[in-house]
Design an enzyme around this catalytic site. Structure first.
Site, short mmCIF file in Angstrom:
data_model
loop_
_atom_site.label_atom_id
_atom_site.label_comp_id
_atom_site.label_asym_id
_atom_site.label_seq_id
_atom_site.Cartn_x
_atom_site.Cartn_y
_atom_site.Cartn_z
N LYS A 106 -0.52 3.28 -11.31
CA LYS A 106 -1.40 3.91 -10.34
C LYS A 106 -0.95 5.35 -10.13
O LYS A 106 0.17 5.62 -9.69
CB LYS A 106 -1.35 3.16 -9.00
CG LYS A 106 -2.18 3.83 -7.91
CD LYS A 106 -1.95 3.20 -6.55
CE LYS A 106 -2.61 4.04 -5.46
NZ LYS A 106 -2.29 3.56 -4.11
N GLY A 167 -2.94 5.37 5.29
CA GLY A 167 -2.22 4.89 6.46
C GLY A 167 -2.90 5.13 7.79
O GLY A 167 -2.32 4.86 8.85
N ASN A 215 -2.29 -1.50 2.21
CA ASN A 215 -0.87 -1.70 2.48
C ASN A 215 -0.60 -1.69 3.99
O ASN A 215 -0.24 -2.69 4.57
CB ASN A 215 -0.02 -0.64 1.79
CG ASN A 215 1.46 -0.84 2.04
OD1 ASN A 215 2.07 -1.75 1.49
ND2 ASN A 215 2.06 -0.01 2.89
N THR A 216 -0.86 -0.54 4.61
CA THR A 216 -0.51 -0.38 6.02
C THR A 216 -1.25 -1.37 6.91
O THR A 216 -0.69 -1.88 7.89
CB THR A 216 -0.81 1.06 6.48
OG1 THR A 216 -0.14 1.97 5.60
CG2 THR A 216 -0.34 1.30 7.90
#
Length: 263
Positions: A106, A167, A215-216
């Protein structure tokens, strides 16, 4: 006669490999690798992103990610989080390939610390270098349909436009552009960044995205394991809704039951 939607449910294929899950999760911000591993199981994901600069993959004197998540069972996706130049990104992924023999990567090249918005000229340059070097490149980019198409033409195997700032949990800020990118792509499109909760993951999938990366939203939830499970179901529900084809929006009420024949 029942209505049949024309949208076909093609499998998710990235770099010639087919995946059952359309959810990819990350390895940052978890309290422990053990918690990360539990979230991975709950999510049903088969691909996990690994920030090469931040996750311990080689120092055996400290806890290692591979002690908790088996790279033989899951696809590790090395990423270039924290890279602000194309040269740094290329160097990081070459080192990752040497360390783990990973070819699917990535790419993200960031423009500044405040927004973590992609630096597109450097992203184009790095993508070209990596593809010439034999990498299969999934690429983080802005939500610009022209930039996304350019990356596909360069040879990237998946396009990952941001939904919102990394995020931030702001959700998908520009659904129109995401839909345009999806409609014009011949490679998988994955929303990357901005998703904060399950409803936003479902929204991304309803736009026709092939998968999402988050993710976050999981790692910073009050209960990461439960949020991972919620994301799993949201991605499935969003994909089913997209394939079903939503009803048309109308200006006025339309009764669920016909008015004719009332007593």
């Amino acid at each position: 006669m029942s209505k049949i939607n024309s949208v076909k449910d093609n499998p998710l294929v990235i770099a010639c490999k087919t995946y059952g899950s359309r959810l990819i999760i990350g390895t940052g911000k978890y309290d422990t690798y053990e918690q990360n591993a539990q979230a991975l199981v709950a999510s049903g994901a088969e691909i996990i992103t690994v920030a090469v600069r931040r996750v311990n993959l080689t120092n055996k004197d400290e806890p290692m990610l591979v002690d908790y998540i088996d790279p033989a069972k899951y696809t590790f996706l090395p990423n270039t989080a924290g890279c602000f130049t194309g040269d740094d990104a290329v160097r990081t992924l070459r080192l990752a390939r040497e360390a783990g023999d990973w070819n699917l990567v990535k790419l993200e090249v960031l423009g500044d610390q405040q927004t973590l918005y992609p630096n597109m000229p450097e992203t184009f340059r790095a993508a070209e270098l990596l593809i010439k070097d034999g990498f299969d490149v999934m690429v983080y980019c802005n939500d610009d349909p022209i930039a996304a198409k350019t990356l596909e033409e360069i040879g990237c195997c998946a396009i990952m436009p941001l939904g919102g700032l990394i995020g931030s949990g702001l959700g998908i800020q520009n659904p129109v552009n995401i839909r345009i990118i999806v409609e014009n792509a011949s490679v998988p499109v994955l929303v990357d960044a901005g998703v904060g909760t399950a409803s936003e993951a479902a929204m991304a999938m309803e736009l026709g995205c092939d998968a999402i990366i988050t993710n976050t939203a999981i790692a910073e939830a009050k209960n990461p394991i439960r949020m991972a499970k919620a994301m799993k179901h949201a991605v499935i529900a969003g994909r089913e809704a997209y394939l079903a084809g939503r009803m048309a929006k109308k200006m006025y009420a339309d009764p669920s039951s016909p008015l004719a024949g009332l007593i």
